[in-house]
Design a protein around this motif. Structure first.
Motif, PDB file in Angstrom:
ATOM      1  N   ILE A  49       3.952 -33.586  66.998  1.00 23.50           N
ATOM      2  CA  ILE A  49       3.323 -32.423  66.381  1.00 23.50           C
ATOM      3  C   ILE A  49       4.311 -31.264  66.420  1.00 23.50           C
ATOM      4  N   LEU A  50       4.543 -30.652  65.258  1.00 20.12           N
ATOM      5  CA  LEU A  50       5.498 -29.557  65.135  1.00 20.12           C
ATOM      6  C   LEU A  50       4.788 -28.256  64.798  1.00 20.12           C
ATOM      7  N   GLY A  51       5.254 -27.179  65.387  1.00 18.02           N
ATOM      8  CA  GLY A  51       4.886 -25.827  64.996  1.00 18.02           C
ATOM      9  C   GLY A  51       6.148 -25.030  64.786  1.00 18.02           C
ATOM     10  N   GLY A  52       6.046 -23.932  64.059  1.00 20.33           N
ATOM     11  CA  GLY A  52       7.177 -23.020  63.932  1.00 20.33           C
ATOM     12  C   GLY A  52       8.374 -23.562  63.199  1.00 20.33           C
ATOM     13  N   VAL A  53       8.173 -24.493  62.272  1.00 24.45           N
ATOM     14  CA  VAL A  53       9.284 -24.906  61.405  1.00 24.45           C
ATOM     15  C   VAL A  53       9.794 -23.702  60.628  1.00 24.45           C
ATOM     16  N   HIS A  54       8.867 -22.824  60.271  1.00 26.57           N
ATOM     17  CA  HIS A  54       9.215 -21.524  59.703  1.00 26.57           C
ATOM     18  C   HIS A  54       8.829 -20.452  60.721  1.00 26.57           C
ATOM     19  N   GLY A  55       9.749 -19.528  60.981  1.00 24.03           N
ATOM     20  CA  GLY A  55       9.586 -18.615  62.095  1.00 24.03           C
ATOM     21  C   GLY A  55       8.481 -17.596  61.949  1.00 24.03           C
TER      22      GLY A  55
ATOM     23  N   VAL B 224       7.915 -24.680  68.889  1.00 26.85           N
ATOM     24  CA  VAL B 224       8.781 -23.850  68.048  1.00 26.85           C
ATOM     25  C   VAL B 224       9.924 -24.734  67.558  1.00 26.85           C
ATOM     26  N   ALA B 225       9.805 -25.219  66.332  1.00 30.80           N
ATOM     27  CA  ALA B 225      10.812 -26.145  65.811  1.00 30.80           C
ATOM     28  C   ALA B 225      12.057 -25.435  65.302  1.00 30.80           C
TER      29      ALA B 225
END
Length: 329
Positions: A30-36, A69-70
């Motif tokens: 699970i990813l979050g923050g691919v875009h800041g 935060v990716a």
């Protein structure tokens, strides 16, 4: 719990949190923050991490990897990207040229080590949450795929009742049009530029959903993201817990075209919200030289971006789609 600090190129650190159940099960990332500037996924993942730390939730099966935060550089700046858009041309490279290339060299092996991806995002303008899904099963050269049934099953359990398909096909048409223009060709003219997290995941034999949880500053967006995480864990059986059934009916929209911003003077006709309906011939925007941009048919304006830069996507156009696997169709 394992919380590895994974070096991402020459600067910065990418933090991942990993939980391995003692019984076999799917491998989920699970990813979050691919875009800041999209923080709903980051907040939802951190909420889940706190519950696991307090012993309120246990991962008993499979493997769960959480990346709150990716894109650390973009997140620190509270901007969409660090040096470029991480969710475009997401591919490993032996010759990294920018910060996001270094991140891709870390993220891509992580994605390859999993079977399922949930990528949590938000969007510029007002609108309701929606899920981006991949193509039907196909052996084609652009996006061969064999997990449409499992991916659709996940999508309809996440919460939002609007689904969108056709991203890579439509993006490829936009790239072809972009490359035909005079002038230098940059990354945006690379056919691989449309590959983001879910597209890369599908090339590695897995499947994934991009969940757009609402407008960037919508206070409800983190809750949409959190509910989707809990539904995914329950559906895949990584932990014990209730699974809410899908809604009775869904709307499926198929992206069919994309318009780039050609000039800083290009203007949208109004403050479009994503998925606003338009009638054939209705004015969507006006080019800097006065040329009108009209709807080619009855459909919907999708992903309008009034802050787009020249050469980037200005808005997409979608028409109703249909799949037998989706409730209500």
């Amino acid at each position: 719990m394992v919380s590895p600090h994974v070096t991402a190129g020459a600067t910065g650190t990418l933090r991942a949190h990993q939980f391995a159940g003692l019984r076999p099960g799917p491998r989920l990332i699970i990813l979050g923050g691919v875009h800041g500037n999209e923080v709903c996924g980051t907040l939802a993942i951190r909420r889940l991490l706190a519950e696991i730390e307090r012993g309120e939730l246990a991962i008993s099966r499979g493997l769960l990897t959480l990346v709150p935060v990716a894109n650390p550089l973009a997140h620190a700046r509270r901007e969409r990207q660090g040096e470029r858009n991480l969710n475009r041309r997401l591919l490993p490279t032996d010759t990294p040229r920018d910060y996001e290339d270094h991140l891709a060299n870390v993220l891509c092996p992580m994605l390859s080590a999993h079977e399922v991806l949930l990528d949590l995002h938000s969007f510029h303008t007002a609108g309701e949450p929606f899920a981006m899904i991949g193509p039907p099963d196909n052996p084609g050269p652009l996006e061969a795929f064999g997990h449409a049934e499992a991916e659709t099953r996940l999508a309809v359990h996440l919460g939002p009742t609007r689904l969108v398909e056709g991203w890579l096909d439509t993006y490829a048409r936009g790239v072809a049009r972009r490359c035909a223009r005079p002038g230098p060709a940059g990354l945006e003219c690379d056919p691989a530029y449309g590959v983001g997290t879910t597209e890369y995941m599908r090339t590695r034999g897995g499947y994934g959903i991009t969940l757009e949880c609402g407008q960037h500053d919508d206070p409800a967006a983190p809750e949409v993201a959190y509910r989707a995480i809990r539904q995914t864990l329950a559906l895949l059986g990584l932990c014990d817990g209730p699974l809410a059934p899908p809604a009775a009916a869904f709307q499926l929209l198929t992206l069919v075209d994309v318009a780039d911003l050609d000039h800083p003077g290009d203007r949208l006709a109004r403050d479009w919200a994503s998925f606003d309906p338009v009638s054939e011939g209705e004015l969507i925007g006006t080019r800097h030289d006065g040329t009108p941009v009209r709807a080619p048919a009855d459909g919907h304006v999708v992903f309008p971006n009034p802050r787009a830069q020249p050469g980037q996507e200005w808005f997409y156009f979608a028409r109703p789609g249909r799949r037998a696997q989706i409730p209500g169709m």
